[in-house]
Design a protein around this motif. Sequence first.
Motif: not given
Length: 383
Positions: A119-123, A127-133
């Motif tokens: 939905i949000y196209k977060l990837t 602009v920097e770093g990564r998504l929480p895992t």
Amino acid sequence: MKLAFQIAKRFLFSAKKQTIVIILGIAIGVSVQVFIGSLISGLQDSLVDSTIGSRSQITISIEDDYISDYQNEITLIKNSSDNIESITPTISTSGSLVNNDLSQIVVLRGMEFETADDIYKLTDKLVEGRLPTSNNEIVLGKNLKDLLSINIDDTIAFESPVPYSDTYTVVGFFDFKVKEINNTWVLTNLSTVQTLINEPGMVSQIEMQLIRVFDAKETAIELESVLSSDYSISTWIAENEELLSGLNGQSISSLMIQIFVIISVVLGISSVLAITVLQKSRQLGILKAMGIKDNDASKIFLFEGLILGVFGALVGILLGIGLSFAFATFAVNPDGSPVIPLTIDYGFIALSGVIAIVASTVAALSPAIKSSKLSVIEVIRNG
């Protein structure tokens, strides 16, 4: 009928310049239709995408309460409508991020990133770093990086008016290109927020995107029929009435332009073919004297209209697509992206061609009737 078609071709080829002018007139009309239609479609797609392309289009919640057993509800929702493209649970709470003497009011949003990314196209927005895992990892809007003077791998405190707080590790920054979101959103996984507010297994909303975004009301009705009355269902249409009104206005203006273009094409062809009847009256008189029927005489001009419409539609479609590509190529933003993204709707283009052909044939009706009533004696009398 074959004879009438052959005569129609001969009449058109005997006046090549006139035929070319008529075809160009039809082509310009069709090209305007195709170009305006593509332009309006591209503008509408761009507005819809920028407004609701990366956000929930239908949101389900319970007023002043959380949703339990949300996985079963998601399964029920998926099975209730064929218009659901993506669906994800979220949980939110408000508070402040505090870094030394700097603080900023934010909304902490817990997400299931695998489904939320649809939905949000977060990837794409990182602009920097990564998504929480892992738990207690967060990503922030890029504006918060400067507002709070914080970088990747820094630890920051979250404090809420109600008595709970925790510290989180920053693992990335995103850019939604919306100032309010970049200034206030803090994203983490579901478990982190559920633990913070002591609501394990709960979510505050179920959000979804649709395959057919303009069918949001119909889809909401389908969901109402299978969900408990405790749920509140909101759609993007209800929240964006001004946008919908603007889109409808664009569609109406586009339709009006196309209608007047068709009328001008019909009038132009009808008047030219009417003159052709006069120009070819001697030939028609000879043909009638040789035994051609009134019905076949009228078909000659109907076939002329049909032939002109077919060639005019083909040339017009090519010209309209060319204009659309030229506009998308040369009308660009400073970053090189098109001012209005090009949208080629092949169904609309085919419809424009068919309308031109039908309009050209209809325009030939008056000259066709006139030719059928042409008297051999009158032709001989008038020389």
